[in-house]
Design a protein around this motif. Structure first.
Motif, short mmCIF file in Angstrom:
data_model
loop_
_atom_site.label_atom_id
_atom_site.label_comp_id
_atom_site.label_asym_id
_atom_site.label_seq_id
_atom_site.Cartn_x
_atom_site.Cartn_y
_atom_site.Cartn_z
N VAL A 16 0.57 -1.50 -0.07
CA VAL A 16 0.06 -0.42 -0.47
C VAL A 16 0.92 1.04 0.08
N HIS A 17 1.61 1.11 0.84
CA HIS A 17 2.98 2.69 0.86
C HIS A 17 3.50 2.90 -0.24
N ALA A 18 4.14 1.11 -1.44
CA ALA A 18 4.53 2.13 -1.86
C ALA A 18 3.08 2.42 -3.17
N ALA A 42 -7.83 7.92 -3.64
CA ALA A 42 -8.80 8.13 -4.97
C ALA A 42 -7.94 6.55 -5.75
N HIS A 43 -7.13 7.06 -6.12
CA HIS A 43 -5.84 6.86 -7.31
C HIS A 43 -5.38 5.55 -6.49
N VAL A 44 -5.18 5.31 -5.26
CA VAL A 44 -5.04 3.64 -4.85
C VAL A 44 -6.18 2.89 -5.02
N GLY A 45 -7.16 3.81 -4.63
CA GLY A 45 -8.60 2.77 -4.60
C GLY A 45 -7.94 2.43 -3.01
N ALA A 63 8.29 13.97 -0.14
CA ALA A 63 8.93 13.94 0.66
C ALA A 63 9.35 11.41 0.87
N ALA A 64 8.32 10.90 0.59
CA ALA A 64 8.78 9.68 0.59
C ALA A 64 9.24 9.60 -0.18
N TRP A 65 8.24 9.63 -1.37
CA TRP A 65 8.23 9.25 -3.30
C TRP A 65 10.11 10.16 -3.60
N HIS A 66 10.13 10.32 -2.92
CA HIS A 66 11.23 11.28 -3.37
C HIS A 66 13.04 10.67 -3.31
N GLU A 67 12.38 10.30 -1.48
CA GLU A 67 13.26 9.10 -1.09
C GLU A 67 13.52 8.17 -0.94
N ARG A 68 12.59 7.66 -1.72
CA ARG A 68 12.82 6.60 -2.36
C ARG A 68 13.61 6.36 -3.69
N GLN A 69 12.94 7.57 -4.73
CA GLN A 69 14.00 7.86 -5.58
C GLN A 69 15.65 7.54 -4.98
#
Lengths: 199, 199
Positions: A16-18, A42-45, A63-69
């Motif tokens: 879910v996090h991802a 809504a986009h994740v469902g 921020a989390a997305w950025h850290e993952r990238q």
């Protein structure tokens, strides 16, 4: 302790996090940074309440997305380095990969001011240098690869390797201000020349 | 039109304006960015109401001070360039002067995060790259000096001079992340090597 159950819950949370990060990146790429928590849920469902169990706000997701990238880019650089036995080739490949990764989406012109979602994402990515741990890992990787090249006589030894790494990372950052892919090749060439043993 | 009177008023305004910038810079250097309009007015020796006739807030004063600094640095670089006949010497001197000017007050460690008033001022100075006109003037100056060196066979001609200028300015910005003055000399040497004609 039901270990299996724990691990399943953990795996679900991870999925879910991802998915939240993926959805947010997709929404921002399409609509810019003005997305809200309802759109993301809504986009994740999933429900809004569920989303808030994962993240307090959009900024935290970005921020989390950025850290993952950044982590993915660092992992990629590390594996690229490991694929080359020859120290000179290894350095060359790490630098060209770094240049490509750090300028992805930013070759829209001079600087990253204003503009569409790509430019906004590029601005977010630029803040990588403000993530001390990631920046430190990057510096250590580049320093080690330069040290290998210096030992092999490919890179200069009259300047400390960590200073050469700092030079490289700054010089290659010029890619964001250079328009064409051709100019990136030339930037790599020029930066590389600075690393060679003095004539 | 009483021209003389006008010019006297203009001169007086100019003097007060400069005194406000000086006072603000001095207060910030001593106390950090948390200065207010009353302190500044008191330091200049004018009333608060008079100060507000010049500037709406502290931020505007810091911006004006910053612009004055950047302009002074650009003027200095321009005059340094004009003092040298030899194209190679001219380029070398312009780059070393730029490195010195842009790293003044920033050699307190890695990055300019946190820290005292000097670090805060350094952060303000870093925003020079966000002043499009000043940045453009800097790029044009460095591009012209590189072009002169390229014509004389000192700098490489296989890369466009404006790309070499972008490379230089980014590479030399590494000085802010390098601690010692010795490392600045070495950074200049490494950056310089990138500019030389390919072997």
């Amino acid at each position: 302790m039901p270990k299996l159950w724990n691990s399943t819950v953990e795996q679900h949370r991870h999925t879910v996090h991802a998915a939240i990060l993926d959805a947010t990146a997709a929404l921002i790429a399409e609509h810019g940074l003005a997305v809200n928590m309802s759109q993301i849920a809504a986009h994740v469902g999933i429900g809004r309440a569920t989303l808030y169990k994962y993240f307090p706000d959009v900024q935290a997701i970005v921020a989390a997305w950025h850290e993952r990238q950044v982590t993915a880019h660092l992992d990629h650089l590390t594996s690229v380095a490991a694929q080359h036995q020859d120290p000179g080739e290894r350095l060359r490949t790490v630098l060209s990969t770094y240049l490509r990764l750090s300028s992805t989406g930013t070759h829209t012109g001079h600087g990253n001011h204003g503009g569409g979602p790509a430019a906004q994402l590029a601005t977010a990515l630029h803040q990588a240098s403000h993530m001390p741990a990631a920046h430190q890992r990057l510096r250590e990787l580049v320093t080690a690869v330069i040290a290998g090249a210096a030992d092999a006589g490919v890179a200069r030894t009259d300047v400390p390797t960590d200073e050469l790494a700092t030079y490289c990372l700054h010089a290659l950052a010029a890619a964001a201000a250079l328009p064409s892919p051709g100019s990136h090749e030339r930037l790599l060439e020029v930066t590389w020349a600075g690393l060679l043993p003095p004539r």
